[in-house]
Enzyme design. Structure first.
Site, PDB file in Angstrom:
ATOM      1  N   GLY A  55       1.072  -1.553   4.321  1.00 21.53           N
ATOM      2  CA  GLY A  55       1.482  -0.224   3.889  1.00 21.53           C
ATOM      3  C   GLY A  55       2.377   0.489   4.874  1.00 21.53           C
ATOM      4  N   HIS A  56       1.774   0.984   5.947  1.00 19.70           N
ATOM      5  CA  HIS A  56       2.459   1.891   6.869  1.00 19.70           C
ATOM      6  C   HIS A  56       3.834   1.385   7.312  1.00 19.70           C
ATOM      7  CE1 HIS A  56       2.789   4.993   9.903  1.00 19.70           C
ATOM      8  NE2 HIS A  56       3.046   4.070  10.798  1.00 19.70           N
TER       9      HIS A  56
ATOM     10  N   HIS B 247      -3.944  -4.959   7.462  1.00 23.69           N
ATOM     11  CA  HIS B 247      -4.126  -3.806   8.342  1.00 23.69           C
ATOM     12  C   HIS B 247      -3.302  -3.958   9.615  1.00 23.69           C
ATOM     13  CE1 HIS B 247      -5.666  -0.158  10.066  1.00 23.69           C
ATOM     14  NE2 HIS B 247      -6.154   0.110   8.878  1.00 23.69           N
ATOM     15  N   GLY B 248      -2.423  -3.015   9.809  1.00 23.33           N
ATOM     16  CA  GLY B 248      -1.603  -2.966  11.015  1.00 23.33           C
ATOM     17  C   GLY B 248      -0.470  -3.975  11.046  1.00 23.33           C
TER      18      GLY B 248
ATOM     19  N   HIS C  55       1.046   6.164   1.966  1.00 22.86           N
ATOM     20  CA  HIS C  55       1.823   7.084   2.797  1.00 22.86           C
ATOM     21  C   HIS C  55       3.039   7.662   2.088  1.00 22.86           C
ATOM     22  CE1 HIS C  55      -1.139   6.665   5.706  1.00 22.86           C
ATOM     23  NE2 HIS C  55      -0.837   5.432   6.061  1.00 22.86           N
TER      24      HIS C  55
ATOM     25  N   ASN D 287       0.860  -1.190   0.000  1.00 25.07           N
ATOM     26  CA  ASN D 287       0.000   0.000   0.000  1.00 25.07           C
ATOM     27  C   ASN D 287       0.900   1.245   0.000  1.00 25.07           C
ATOM     28  OD1 ASN D 287      -1.419   2.280   1.110  1.00 25.07           O
ATOM     29  ND2 ASN D 287      -3.084   0.891   1.641  1.00 25.07           N
TER      30      ASN D 287
ATOM     31  N   HIS E 129      -5.480   3.760  -1.758  1.00 21.83           N
ATOM     32  CA  HIS E 129      -6.805   4.077  -1.230  1.00 21.83           C
ATOM     33  C   HIS E 129      -7.146   5.512  -1.628  1.00 21.83           C
ATOM     34  CE1 HIS E 129      -9.558   4.147   2.630  1.00 21.83           C
ATOM     35  NE2 HIS E 129     -10.207   4.514   1.526  1.00 21.83           N
TER      36      HIS E 129
ATOM     37  N   ARG F 264      -9.242   8.120  -0.862  1.00 26.32           N
ATOM     38  CA  ARG F 264     -10.210   8.486   0.187  1.00 26.32           C
ATOM     39  C   ARG F 264     -11.082   9.625  -0.291  1.00 26.32           C
ATOM     40  NH1 ARG F 264      -8.809   6.289   5.499  1.00 26.32           N
ATOM     41  NH2 ARG F 264     -10.535   7.541   6.211  1.00 26.32           N
TER      42      ARG F 264
ATOM     43  N   ARG G 256       3.531  18.708   1.771  1.00 24.96           N
ATOM     44  CA  ARG G 256       4.119  19.957   1.279  1.00 24.96           C
ATOM     45  C   ARG G 256       3.672  20.311  -0.134  1.00 24.96           C
ATOM     46  NH1 ARG G 256       8.736  21.387   4.307  1.00 24.96           N
ATOM     47  NH2 ARG G 256       8.855  23.156   2.908  1.00 24.96           N
TER      48      ARG G 256
ATOM     49  N   GLU H 285      -8.431   0.632  -3.240  1.00 27.63           N
ATOM     50  CA  GLU H 285      -9.281   0.631  -2.037  1.00 27.63           C
ATOM     51  C   GLU H 285     -10.203   1.826  -2.102  1.00 27.63           C
ATOM     52  OE1 GLU H 285      -7.299   0.759   1.705  1.00 27.63           O
ATOM     53  OE2 GLU H 285      -6.211  -1.070   1.277  1.00 27.63           O
TER      54      GLU H 285
ATOM     55  N   THR I  63      -7.028   6.118  10.155  1.00 24.85           N
ATOM     56  CA  THR I  63      -6.908   5.061   9.156  1.00 24.85           C
ATOM     57  C   THR I  63      -8.199   4.247   9.232  1.00 24.85           C
ATOM     58  OG1 THR I  63      -5.574   3.180   8.417  1.00 24.85           O
ATOM     59  CG2 THR I  63      -5.699   3.524  10.798  1.00 24.85           C
ATOM     60  N   THR I  64      -8.357   3.282   8.310  1.00 26.48           N
ATOM     61  CA  THR I  64      -9.588   2.502   8.284  1.00 26.48           C
ATOM     62  C   THR I  64      -9.802   1.815   9.632  1.00 26.48           C
ATOM     63  OG1 THR I  64      -8.982   2.044   6.005  1.00 26.48           O
ATOM     64  CG2 THR I  64     -10.853   0.818   6.900  1.00 26.48           C
TER      65      THR I  64
ATOM     66  N   GLU J 130     -11.028  -9.474   2.304  1.00 26.14           N
ATOM     67  CA  GLU J 130      -9.787  -9.177   3.026  1.00 26.14           C
ATOM     68  C   GLU J 130     -10.147  -9.139   4.501  1.00 26.14           C
ATOM     69  OE1 GLU J 130      -7.116  -6.184   1.486  1.00 26.14           O
ATOM     70  OE2 GLU J 130      -6.461  -5.658   3.504  1.00 26.14           O
TER      71      GLU J 130
ATOM     72  N   ARG K 167      -6.881  12.780   1.138  1.00 26.13           N
ATOM     73  CA  ARG K 167      -5.799  13.214   2.020  1.00 26.13           C
ATOM     74  C   ARG K 167      -4.423  12.710   1.543  1.00 26.13           C
ATOM     75  NH1 ARG K 167      -7.110   9.794   7.473  1.00 26.13           N
ATOM     76  NH2 ARG K 167      -9.148  10.711   7.147  1.00 26.13           N
ATOM     77  N   HIS K 168      -4.393  11.618   0.773  1.00 23.49           N
ATOM     78  CA  HIS K 168      -3.080  11.171   0.258  1.00 23.49           C
ATOM     79  C   HIS K 168      -3.151  10.912  -1.249  1.00 23.49           C
ATOM     80  CE1 HIS K 168      -5.054   7.471   1.515  1.00 23.49           C
ATOM     81  NE2 HIS K 168      -4.663   7.558   2.779  1.00 23.49           N
TER      82      HIS K 168
HETATM   83  N1  PXP Z   1      -5.920  -3.301   3.970  1.00 22.76           N
HETATM   84  C1  PXP Z   1      -6.880  -2.345   4.012  1.00 22.76           C
HETATM   85  C2  PXP Z   1      -8.243  -2.718   3.561  1.00 22.76           C
HETATM   86  C3  PXP Z   1      -6.590  -1.041   4.439  1.00 22.76           C
HETATM   87  O1  PXP Z   1      -7.567  -0.108   4.494  1.00 22.76           O
HETATM   88  C4  PXP Z   1      -5.267  -0.716   4.796  1.00 22.76           C
HETATM   89  C5  PXP Z   1      -4.924   0.680   5.189  1.00 22.76           C
HETATM   90  O2  PXP Z   1      -5.177   1.555   4.140  1.00 22.76           O
HETATM   91  C6  PXP Z   1      -4.305  -1.733   4.722  1.00 22.76           C
HETATM   92  C7  PXP Z   1      -4.662  -3.026   4.327  1.00 22.76           C
HETATM   93  C8  PXP Z   1      -2.882  -1.485   5.073  1.00 22.76           C
HETATM   94  O3  PXP Z   1      -2.781  -1.182   6.420  1.00 22.76           O
HETATM   95  P1  PXP Z   1      -1.412  -0.721   7.012  1.00 22.76           P
HETATM   96  O4  PXP Z   1      -1.060   0.601   6.381  1.00 22.76           O
HETATM   97  O5  PXP Z   1      -1.681  -0.615   8.471  1.00 22.76           O
HETATM   98  O6  PXP Z   1      -0.398  -1.762   6.669  1.00 22.76           O
END
Ligand code: PXP
Length: 234
Positions: A209-210, A187-188, A9, A6, A42, A44, A17, A69, A99-100, A150, A48-49
């Protein structure tokens, strides 16, 4: 097991900036060269990104597959049908969230989500629904004719020693696979908690992602992706 990266970010840094850099096209090239199996973005509602223009710029560049997404809104379905990503992942969205948060309540919004899934799938897009590890939501996803889900791993990611949460994810993955769905998860997830989730062999793909983008600050994108793939055993 596949890894979808992802890139939201990277765009977050750019939008902080409003500079043309960091350039997402260059990032995608590096991430794919490092072995990623897909690129997730994603769009949104508050932009925002990721920006609309990013989708147009990246669609012809992405060699693996684009996973868009998006919220289940008319605007997003129309954009997806114009961009034609290989995959769409429908997520819940609240403007004020960082975040989601939580999975999509498919069971509680069955008719509308079914309608969105139907339009996207009729165009040839694989549709994934981002849901909590619950049988009720899995059955609702099947009723919507989604072919992919997912599973939200955020609860376990925040509490990685919690065997009950891990078991909940494992049994949801097994149940959904037996019911014929392709099962992704995410996620996470980070370098400390990914191993237990990656050990669930029926998962098709992890979306991360993050943690990868944050790690890239220290070791570069190429190594950050490769390190994650190594931890996943893929
Ligand atoms: N999967 C989904 C559906 C998400 O919304 C996100 C965050 O945008 C991720 C995965 C990735 O999450 P993370 O950035 O915490 O790895």
């Amino acid at each position: 097991m596949k890894l979808g990266v992802n890139i939201d970010h990277i765009a977050t840094i750019r939008q902080a900036r409003l500079t043309p850099y960091p350039d997402l096209v260059s990032a995608v090239n590096i991430i794919e060269q490092a072995g990623a199996d897909g690129i997730t973005l994603h769009l949104r509602e508050d932009r925002r990104h990721i920006q609309d223009n990013d989708l147009y710029a990246l669609k012809p560049v992405i060699q693996s597959k684009m996973n868009l997404e998006m919220a289940a809104t008319q605007e997003m379905v129309d954009i997806a049908l114009e961009i034609m990503p290989q995959d769409c992942c429908i997520v819940p969205e609240k403007r004020e969230e960082l975040t989601t948060e939580g999975g999509l309540d498919v069971a509680g919004n069955l008719e509308w989500i079914k309608d969105c899934c139907g339009r996207l799938r009729a165009a040839g897009i694989d549709v994934s629904l981002f849901i909590e590890p619950s049988r009720e939501q899995i059955e609702a996803a099947i009723a919507c004719d989604a072919n992919v889900i997912e599973i939200h791993t955020g609860g376990y990611a925040n509490d990685p020693g919690n065997e009950a949460l891990l078991e909940q994810i494992t049994s949801a993955v097994d149940y959904a696979s037996e019911r014929g769905l392709i099962v992704n998860a995410g996620h996470g997830l980070d370098y400390g908690n990914v191993t237990a989730i990656a050990a669930i062999k029926t998962i098709n793909e992890l979306n991360i992602g993050h943690a990868i983008i944050a790690r890239a600050i220290f070791v570069g994108l190429d190594s950050a992706v490769k390190e994650m793939k190594t931890l996943m055993g893929s």
